[in-house]
Design a protein around this motif. Structure first.
Motif, PDB file in Angstrom:
ATOM      1  N   ARG A  34       0.831  -1.200   0.000  1.00  0.00           N
ATOM      2  CA  ARG A  34       0.000   0.000   0.000  1.00  0.00           C
ATOM      3  C   ARG A  34       0.869   1.256   0.000  1.00  0.00           C
ATOM      4  O   ARG A  34       0.710   2.133  -0.849  1.00  0.00           O
ATOM      5  CB  ARG A  34      -0.906  -0.015   1.236  1.00  0.00           C
ATOM      6  CG  ARG A  34      -1.879   1.145   1.248  1.00  0.00           C
ATOM      7  CD  ARG A  34      -2.650   1.250   2.532  1.00  0.00           C
ATOM      8  NE  ARG A  34      -3.297  -0.022   2.897  1.00  0.00           N
ATOM      9  CZ  ARG A  34      -3.938  -0.222   4.029  1.00  0.00           C
ATOM     10  NH1 ARG A  34      -4.030   0.738   4.915  1.00  0.00           N
ATOM     11  NH2 ARG A  34      -4.501  -1.378   4.301  1.00  0.00           N
ATOM     12  N   GLU A  35       1.799   1.299   0.929  1.00  0.00           N
ATOM     13  CA  GLU A  35       2.550   2.552   1.117  1.00  0.00           C
ATOM     14  C   GLU A  35       3.604   2.795   0.050  1.00  0.00           C
ATOM     15  O   GLU A  35       3.853   3.919  -0.349  1.00  0.00           O
ATOM     16  CB  GLU A  35       3.172   2.547   2.514  1.00  0.00           C
ATOM     17  CG  GLU A  35       2.065   2.723   3.540  1.00  0.00           C
ATOM     18  CD  GLU A  35       2.556   2.754   4.976  1.00  0.00           C
ATOM     19  OE1 GLU A  35       3.755   2.508   5.193  1.00  0.00           O
ATOM     20  OE2 GLU A  35       1.724   3.035   5.854  1.00  0.00           O
ATOM     21  N   GLY A  67       1.261   1.683  -3.875  1.00  0.00           N
ATOM     22  CA  GLY A  67      -0.106   2.133  -4.178  1.00  0.00           C
ATOM     23  C   GLY A  67      -1.035   0.981  -4.519  1.00  0.00           C
ATOM     24  O   GLY A  67      -1.984   1.141  -5.288  1.00  0.00           O
ATOM     25  N   TYR A 106      -3.702  -1.704  -3.040  1.00  0.00           N
ATOM     26  CA  TYR A 106      -4.561  -1.891  -1.858  1.00  0.00           C
ATOM     27  C   TYR A 106      -5.225  -3.268  -1.911  1.00  0.00           C
ATOM     28  O   TYR A 106      -5.724  -3.680  -2.947  1.00  0.00           O
ATOM     29  CB  TYR A 106      -5.647  -0.810  -1.822  1.00  0.00           C
ATOM     30  CG  TYR A 106      -5.086   0.561  -1.529  1.00  0.00           C
ATOM     31  CD1 TYR A 106      -5.262   1.144  -0.275  1.00  0.00           C
ATOM     32  CD2 TYR A 106      -4.374   1.271  -2.489  1.00  0.00           C
ATOM     33  CE1 TYR A 106      -4.741   2.387   0.009  1.00  0.00           C
ATOM     34  CE2 TYR A 106      -3.837   2.518  -2.213  1.00  0.00           C
ATOM     35  CZ  TYR A 106      -4.027   3.066  -0.968  1.00  0.00           C
ATOM     36  OH  TYR A 106      -3.501   4.304  -0.683  1.00  0.00           O
TER      37      TYR A 106
END
Ligand SMILES: Cc1ncc(COP(=O)(O)O)c(C=O)c1O
Length: 202
Positions: A167-168, A171, A173
């Motif tokens: 995620r971090e 990008g 999810y």
């Protein structure tokens, strides 16, 4: 009926069957096999059916609740209990999504179009699964089994830290359980996805 249904035939359990992805596994008929098999063996059952995925109506809450009962009297008892539960839970459901499904299923041309689109979606998800499976072992993560599985969702054996890193840093999810929606991947993003998995799990 084969012996594998004996436990159900005894009538000591009430099967509650949830069918939420018909047509997105192996096909409309194929995906109903287990349901039909159980319903052929038991006197009573409850079936929850969702049209959210196979009609692409996720936020319109379209589905159906079926009660199979031994006779008309028992059906009436089950129905009145079902109606009371519905009244307490959602009272009156919206009809817009249901009306769209009704329109499609009452028109043979629209029904055929819908089934074609569902077949296309299922084939596309099969391609995505094959591409993921072809990536095979990525460090600690083995994507090969995804090719032998069916359907809209898949579980990736990723740790909480790896999911957060995806995620971090990339990008990407997904649910904290590692569940991904196969339909979210396509030719334009799958290489990036596999590369990101390599970066966190490789
Ligand atoms: C197995 C299963 N059953 C039922 C549902 C819910 O169906 P609905 O969207 O109609 O509430 C889902 C997910 O959305 C699901 O994955």
């Amino acid at each position: 009926m084969g012996r594998d249904c004996c436990a159900l035939e005894d009538g000591k359990v009430l099967p509650i069957i949830d069918l939420a992805y018909q047509g997105l596994g192996a096909g409309m008929e194929e995906d109903a096999y287990g349901l039909r098999r159980v319903l052929g063996a038991v006197p009573e059952a409850l079936v929850a059916y969702s049209c959210d995925k196979n009609f692409g109506l996720y936020r319109d809450r379209v589905g159906a609740f079926y009660i199979v009962a031994k006779n008309a009297d028992e059906l009436n008892v089950a129905l009145s209990n079902g109606a009371a539960l519905a009244r307490a839970n959602w009272s009156m459901p919206p009809d817009h999504g249901g009306a769209a499904v009704r329109l499609v299923l009452r028109d043979s041309k629209l029904t055929a179009d819908w089934q074609d689109e569902l077949d296309t979606m299922r084939a596309r998800m099969r391609e995505v699964r094959d591409l993921l499976a072809a990536a095979g072992q990525i460090g600690s993560l083995n994507l090969a089994p995804l090719g032998a599985q069916n359907g809209m969702f898949a579980m990736l054996a990723l740790s909480k830290e790896q999911i957060l890193q995806l995620r971090e840093e990339h990008g990407i999810y997904m649910a904290g359980s590692g569940r991904i929606n196969i339909a979210g991947l396509h030719g334009g993003n799958i290489d990036k996805f596999i590369a990101a998995l390599g970066a966190v799990a490789g």
